[in-house]
Design an enzyme around this catalytic site. Structure first.
Site, PDB file in Angstrom:
ATOM      1  N   LEU A   1      -1.630   7.333 -21.791  1.00 45.02           N
ATOM      2  CA  LEU A   1      -1.165   7.439 -20.265  1.00 45.02           C
ATOM      3  C   LEU A   1      -1.612   8.237 -19.554  1.00 45.02           C
ATOM      4  CD1 LEU A   1       2.806   8.784 -21.527  1.00 45.02           C
ATOM      5  CD2 LEU A   1       1.964   5.896 -21.589  1.00 45.02           C
TER       6      LEU A   1
ATOM      7  N   ARG B   1      -3.294  18.696  -9.715  1.00 44.87           N
ATOM      8  CA  ARG B   1      -3.707  20.723  -9.812  1.00 44.87           C
ATOM      9  C   ARG B   1      -5.473  20.567  -9.759  1.00 44.87           C
ATOM     10  NH1 ARG B   1      -1.075  23.694 -14.715  1.00 44.87           N
ATOM     11  NH2 ARG B   1       0.025  21.931 -15.088  1.00 44.87           N
TER      12      ARG B   1
ATOM     13  N   GLN C   1       2.050   1.909 -13.407  1.00 44.14           N
ATOM     14  CA  GLN C   1       3.724   2.617 -13.024  1.00 44.14           C
ATOM     15  C   GLN C   1       3.103   2.771 -11.689  1.00 44.14           C
ATOM     16  OE1 GLN C   1       3.728   6.846 -14.572  1.00 44.14           O
ATOM     17  NE2 GLN C   1       5.660   6.301 -15.069  1.00 44.14           N
TER      18      GLN C   1
HETATM   19  C1  UD1 Z   1       4.620  16.184 -22.562  1.00 46.85           C
HETATM   20  C2  UD1 Z   1       5.714  16.576 -22.978  1.00 46.85           C
HETATM   21  C3  UD1 Z   1       5.813  17.296 -24.237  1.00 46.85           C
HETATM   22  C4  UD1 Z   1       4.745  18.436 -24.912  1.00 46.85           C
HETATM   23  C5  UD1 Z   1       3.262  18.348 -23.782  1.00 46.85           C
HETATM   24  C6  UD1 Z   1       1.802  18.087 -24.850  1.00 46.85           C
HETATM   25  C7  UD1 Z   1       7.080  14.854 -22.207  1.00 46.85           C
HETATM   26  C8  UD1 Z   1       7.973  14.843 -21.446  1.00 46.85           C
HETATM   27  N1  UD1 Z   1       6.798  16.093 -22.667  1.00 46.85           N
HETATM   28  O1  UD1 Z   1       4.649  17.365 -21.470  1.00 46.85           O
HETATM   29  O2  UD1 Z   1       6.888  18.123 -24.842  1.00 46.85           O
HETATM   30  O3  UD1 Z   1       4.788  19.684 -25.770  1.00 46.85           O
HETATM   31  O4  UD1 Z   1       3.269  16.553 -23.908  1.00 46.85           O
HETATM   32  O5  UD1 Z   1       1.474  18.293 -24.187  1.00 46.85           O
HETATM   33  O6  UD1 Z   1       6.413  14.025 -23.167  1.00 46.85           O
HETATM   34  N2  UD1 Z   1       2.492  10.346 -17.478  1.00 46.85           N
HETATM   35  C9  UD1 Z   1       2.259   9.256 -16.904  1.00 46.85           C
HETATM   36  N3  UD1 Z   1       3.750   8.613 -16.041  1.00 46.85           N
HETATM   37  C10 UD1 Z   1       4.682   9.869 -15.415  1.00 46.85           C
HETATM   38  C11 UD1 Z   1       4.180  10.878 -16.301  1.00 46.85           C
HETATM   39  C12 UD1 Z   1       3.233  11.515 -17.418  1.00 46.85           C
HETATM   40  O7  UD1 Z   1       1.654   8.179 -17.032  1.00 46.85           O
HETATM   41  O8  UD1 Z   1       5.607   9.317 -15.747  1.00 46.85           O
HETATM   42  C13 UD1 Z   1       1.183  10.676 -18.000  1.00 46.85           C
HETATM   43  C14 UD1 Z   1       0.013  11.582 -17.510  1.00 46.85           C
HETATM   44  O9  UD1 Z   1      -0.804  11.047 -16.747  1.00 46.85           O
HETATM   45  C15 UD1 Z   1      -0.278  12.841 -18.970  1.00 46.85           C
HETATM   46  C16 UD1 Z   1       1.110  12.247 -19.904  1.00 46.85           C
HETATM   47  O10 UD1 Z   1       1.548  11.139 -19.243  1.00 46.85           O
HETATM   48  O11 UD1 Z   1      -1.541  11.742 -19.190  1.00 46.85           O
HETATM   49  C17 UD1 Z   1       2.011  13.389 -20.274  1.00 46.85           C
HETATM   50  O12 UD1 Z   1       2.799  14.011 -18.873  1.00 46.85           O
HETATM   51  P1  UD1 Z   1       2.846  15.431 -18.220  1.00 46.85           P
HETATM   52  O13 UD1 Z   1       3.567  14.977 -17.417  1.00 46.85           O
HETATM   53  O14 UD1 Z   1       0.823  16.350 -19.300  1.00 46.85           O
HETATM   54  O15 UD1 Z   1       3.332  15.542 -19.844  1.00 46.85           O
HETATM   55  P2  UD1 Z   1       3.526  17.559 -20.466  1.00 46.85           P
HETATM   56  O16 UD1 Z   1       4.858  18.131 -19.267  1.00 46.85           O
HETATM   57  O17 UD1 Z   1       2.145  18.296 -20.278  1.00 46.85           O
END
Ligand code: UD1
Ligand code: MG
Length: 453
Positions: A11, A18, A78
């Site tokens: 992902l 940030r 996405q």
């Molecule tokens: C996520 C987990 C959380 C965990 C944490 C560990 C979820 C909802 N929560 O939170 O339980 O403790 O990781 O670091 O998954 N991304 C996409 N598309 C989106 C949203 C995110 O590709 O629509 C990708 C981001 O680029 C990133 C990854 O998914 O690489 C994680 O997303 P992020 O928003 O950082 O999740 P956290 O809030 O860290």
């Protein structure tokens, strides 16, 4: 029987605001390689594995990079960042098989060990339908919390924003990575809703859904360091520090001496032979190979170069891309080489620039020698034969060829080829006027000298 496949959905669609950067977050470098490169390389170490990358709509650069590194990488877009479950669902079209294990990992988490993912995939293959990477952070902060049932089995994951006070007190957190049996993943993802504090489709919600369908979910505990994600420049620096520590340890474990390990900076692909000695404050850019017994003295910078056995580099040398330093050759202080073949036993000991050149075996290049390789538009080659002796402060105006064993007088500007074993110099004749200095001093120091300001 063919091994079951492992597909890693990476992902990477998040904007990474940030980072405050024009460069997509996952292309920021750690140890000379984009974060995403580290993640793709970890996946490539798993047997029978392939990656599918989920990117945002304006991230062609990211897709191109991934394809360049691993051409079989699938790319899914996405369009809107609606959450991690939604992002993972986008990969569906790129995964035709519904067998084997799917790993869902993050492109901004570059410190994961291949063994960790391999263990998760194995457990998922043999004992569980979903394996979640858990960890116990020093500060659980806003991580998702792993909720276990009375029997100690993983029951569900609660995001911090949605967690009750007792759930927030849980110290076992979600590291983000998951292994899921391919046959269940997309069905589970399609059932995830967004009725939560963030209004997002949460990937971790598949655990609760899986349990309600009678599937088994496990936690595999990992180290905090591995799940360390990069969201800011400070996180990037922290991840760099971890990677450098690992690379220093690997270099020493491989038989190199690092006089002051903390001051040496490696690239992800630096190769050091046995008994290589690296002094303080040496920096290795990408693409450097150093053979057995070579010595890299303090404050040297190397990039895209090969250093053969027992060669000596530095201190204060700059070895630029395309340099090849031969066996036992010596490159001394304040010497810069670029696209240069310095053959066995040759010496360039002080204050020189050798670019687009060959320095033949055992040739000696005097202090301050410059290969003038550039006319503002084109680059030209300087060929210095074996055993040649180039006097100090010579300028070799390329294209030019110095024959084997030739001598060049100091201070020469050499514009024409020199035949083997000849002496060539371009130097005005020395003139001497005897007593001139004494007369000059006497005149200037006499008391009746006309003093004017
Ligand atoms: C996520 C987990 C959380 C965990 C944490 C560990 C979820 C909802 N929560 O939170 O339980 O403790 O990781 O670091 O998954 N991304 C996409 N598309 C989106 C949203 C995110 O590709 O629509 C990708 C981001 O680029 C990133 C990854 O998914 O690489 C994680 O997303 P992020 O928003 O950082 O999740 P956290 O809030 O860290
Ligand atoms: Mg995150």
């Amino acid at each position: 029987m063919a091994r079951e496949t492992v597909t890693a959905i990476i992902l990477s669609a998040g904007k990474g605001t940030r980072m405050k950067s024009r460069l997509p977050k996952v292309l920021h470098k750690i140890a000379g390689r984009p974060m995403l490169g580290h993640v793709l390389s970890v996946v490539s170490e798993l047997p029978n594995a392939r990656s599918v990358l989920v990117v945002g709509p304006d991230m062609e650069e990211v897709a191109t990079y991934a394809k360049g590194l691993a051409p079989d990488t699938g790319i899914a877009v996405q369009a809107e960042q609606l959450g991690t479950a939604h992002a993972a669902l986008m990969a569906q079209s790129e995964i035709s098989e519904r067998e084997g294990v799917v790993l869902v990992i993050f492109g901004d988490t570059p410190l994961m060990h291949p063994e960790t993912l391999a263990d998760m995939a194995n457990t998922c293959r043999e004992e569980a339908d979903i394996v979640v990477l858990g960890f116990r952070p020093t500060d659980p902060a806003a991580y998702g919390r792993l909720v276990l049932d009375e029997a100690g089995r993983l029951q569900k994951i609660v995001e911090f924003k949605d967690a009750s006070a007792p759930e927030r007190a849980i110290t076992l957190c979600n590291g983000g990575a998951m292994a899921v049996r391919a046959e269940y993943l997309f069905d589970l993802l399609s059932k995830v809703g967004n009725d939560n504090a963030a209004g997002e489709f949460y990937l971790p919600d598949i655990v609760g859904l899986a349990r309600s369908q009678g599937l088994t979910c496990r936690v595999q505990e990992g180290e905090e360091e591995e799940v360390q994600g990069v969201n800011s420049r400070a996180d990037l620096a922290a991840a760099e520090a971890v990677m450098q520590r690992r690379l220093r340890q690997a270099a020493m474990a491989g038989g190199a001496t690092l006089t002051d390990p903390d001051s040496v900076y490696f690239s992800f692909d630096t190769v050091l032979g046995q008994d290589v000695v690296v002094g303080q404050n040496v920096v290795f850019g990408p693409g450097v190979k150093v053979a057995d017994g070579a010595m890299i003295k303090p404050f040297s910078h190397l990039e895209g170069a090969i250093v053969a056995a027992d060669a000596e580099i530095g201190p204060f040398a700059r070895i630029r891309p395309g340099s090849s330093i031969g066996t036992g050759a010596k490159i001394g202080n304040f010497v810069e080489t670029k696209k240069a073949e310095i053959e066995e036993g040759a010496k360039v000991s002080h204050l020189s620039y050798i670019g687009d050149a060959r320095v033949g075996a055992h040739a000696n290049i005097g202090a301050g020698t410059i290969t003038c390789n550039y006319d503002g538009y084109n680059k030209f080659f300087t060929d210095i034969g074996a055993g040649a002796f180039v006097g100090s402060n010579s300028a070799l105006v390329a294209p030019v060829k110095i024959g084997d064993g030739a001598y060049l007088g100091s201070g020469s500007v050499i514009t024409k080829d020199v035949t083997p074993d000849a002496l060539a110099f371009t130097r005005p004749k020395q003139i001497e006027k005897s007593g001139w200095a004494a007369t000059f001093r006497a005149k200037n120091e006499s008391p009746d000298k006309n003093t004017k300001d």
